[in-house]
Design a protein around this motif. Sequence first.
Motif, short mmCIF file in Angstrom:
data_model
loop_
_atom_site.label_atom_id
_atom_site.label_comp_id
_atom_site.label_asym_id
_atom_site.label_seq_id
_atom_site.Cartn_x
_atom_site.Cartn_y
_atom_site.Cartn_z
N ASP A 3 0.82 -1.22 0.00
CA ASP A 3 0.00 0.00 0.00
C ASP A 3 0.85 1.27 0.00
N GLU A 4 2.08 1.18 0.52
CA GLU A 4 2.97 2.33 0.59
C GLU A 4 3.80 2.54 -0.69
N LEU A 5 3.87 1.51 -1.52
CA LEU A 5 4.70 1.60 -2.73
C LEU A 5 4.03 2.41 -3.81
N PRO A 6 4.82 3.13 -4.63
CA PRO A 6 4.23 3.81 -5.79
C PRO A 6 3.74 2.76 -6.78
N ALA A 7 2.70 3.08 -7.51
CA ALA A 7 2.15 2.15 -8.50
C ALA A 7 3.16 1.86 -9.60
N HIS A 8 3.06 0.67 -10.17
CA HIS A 8 3.92 0.28 -11.30
C HIS A 8 3.41 0.99 -12.53
N GLU A 9 4.24 1.84 -13.11
CA GLU A 9 3.85 2.57 -14.31
C GLU A 9 4.86 2.30 -15.41
N THR A 10 4.34 2.16 -16.62
CA THR A 10 5.22 2.00 -17.77
C THR A 10 4.84 3.04 -18.81
N ASP A 11 5.78 3.29 -19.70
CA ASP A 11 5.53 4.24 -20.78
C ASP A 11 6.47 3.90 -21.92
N SER A 12 6.08 4.26 -23.11
CA SER A 12 6.95 4.08 -24.26
C SER A 12 8.00 5.19 -24.24
N ARG A 13 9.22 4.84 -24.58
CA ARG A 13 10.31 5.82 -24.60
C ARG A 13 10.56 6.28 -26.02
N ASP A 14 11.01 7.51 -26.17
CA ASP A 14 11.39 8.04 -27.47
C ASP A 14 12.82 7.59 -27.75
N VAL A 15 12.94 6.45 -28.44
CA VAL A 15 14.23 5.80 -28.65
C VAL A 15 14.31 5.25 -30.06
N ARG A 16 15.50 5.30 -30.62
CA ARG A 16 15.79 4.66 -31.91
C ARG A 16 16.69 3.48 -31.63
N VAL A 17 16.29 2.30 -32.11
CA VAL A 17 17.07 1.08 -31.88
C VAL A 17 17.60 0.59 -33.22
N ARG A 18 18.90 0.29 -33.26
CA ARG A 18 19.50 -0.24 -34.49
C ARG A 18 20.45 -1.37 -34.13
N MET A 19 20.86 -2.09 -35.16
CA MET A 19 21.72 -3.25 -34.97
C MET A 19 22.98 -3.05 -35.81
N GLU A 20 24.14 -3.37 -35.22
CA GLU A 20 25.42 -3.32 -35.94
C GLU A 20 26.04 -4.71 -35.89
N SER A 21 26.24 -5.31 -37.06
CA SER A 21 26.84 -6.64 -37.13
C SER A 21 28.36 -6.53 -37.24
N GLY A 22 29.03 -7.66 -37.10
CA GLY A 22 30.48 -7.69 -37.23
C GLY A 22 31.21 -7.07 -36.07
N ILE A 23 30.66 -7.24 -34.88
CA ILE A 23 31.25 -6.66 -33.68
C ILE A 23 32.13 -7.71 -33.00
N GLY A 24 33.25 -7.28 -32.49
CA GLY A 24 34.16 -8.16 -31.77
C GLY A 24 35.04 -7.36 -30.85
N PRO A 25 35.92 -8.02 -30.13
CA PRO A 25 36.83 -7.31 -29.23
C PRO A 25 37.76 -6.38 -30.03
N VAL A 26 37.92 -5.17 -29.55
CA VAL A 26 38.85 -4.20 -30.15
C VAL A 26 39.64 -3.56 -29.02
N ASP A 27 40.73 -2.94 -29.37
CA ASP A 27 41.56 -2.26 -28.38
C ASP A 27 40.75 -1.11 -27.81
N SER A 28 40.50 -1.13 -26.50
CA SER A 28 39.67 -0.09 -25.89
C SER A 28 40.42 1.21 -25.68
N GLY A 29 41.73 1.19 -25.89
CA GLY A 29 42.51 2.41 -25.74
C GLY A 29 42.97 2.94 -27.10
#
Length: 176
Positions: free
Chosen positions: A53-79
Amino acid sequence: MSLAAETRAELERHPFLVAALRAGVVNYTAAARFLEVDGETDAIATALRRYADELPAHETDSRDVRVRMESGIGPVDSGVDRDSGDPEPVVTVGGTGFGPSDGDRTAIVATGAVDSAALADALERLAVEGIAPEAAGVAEGTMTLVVDRLEGANAVRAVEDALDRSRVRPKEDESG
């Protein structure tokens, strides 16, 4: 420690139950039996009801987001030296960078209204699909998850679905 305080402390060890309480989908008696709290089941269930009873209600909403996919990913030098022409990582976690290469992974990149709650929702949705990212991170309006190449298309759909129904963070009290 009171039974109510002990019940709350035990709930903190099970965030999924807190989320279920917020959503109003908990059988209190079953949850009371699940929790490792010393006391009568009915009393623990009552403590759960009062806490819910004390918890805020569970609310969801759609986000303004663009989702894309990049293939050919692998470990690279992070520096990498940006002037060298070497590929720059799309995400770096624990010193391991993942970026464009001839790798066998796919990066799911979401840009826009993303934050740690969006990342948590995406990871939960991927877990339901049985997809385990190798790396994931979010910062400054970009969220990146690295998955096996063969899981890329399913991962994109799962992330899009998660972000379409992402949790809304409770509003902060702006009065002071």
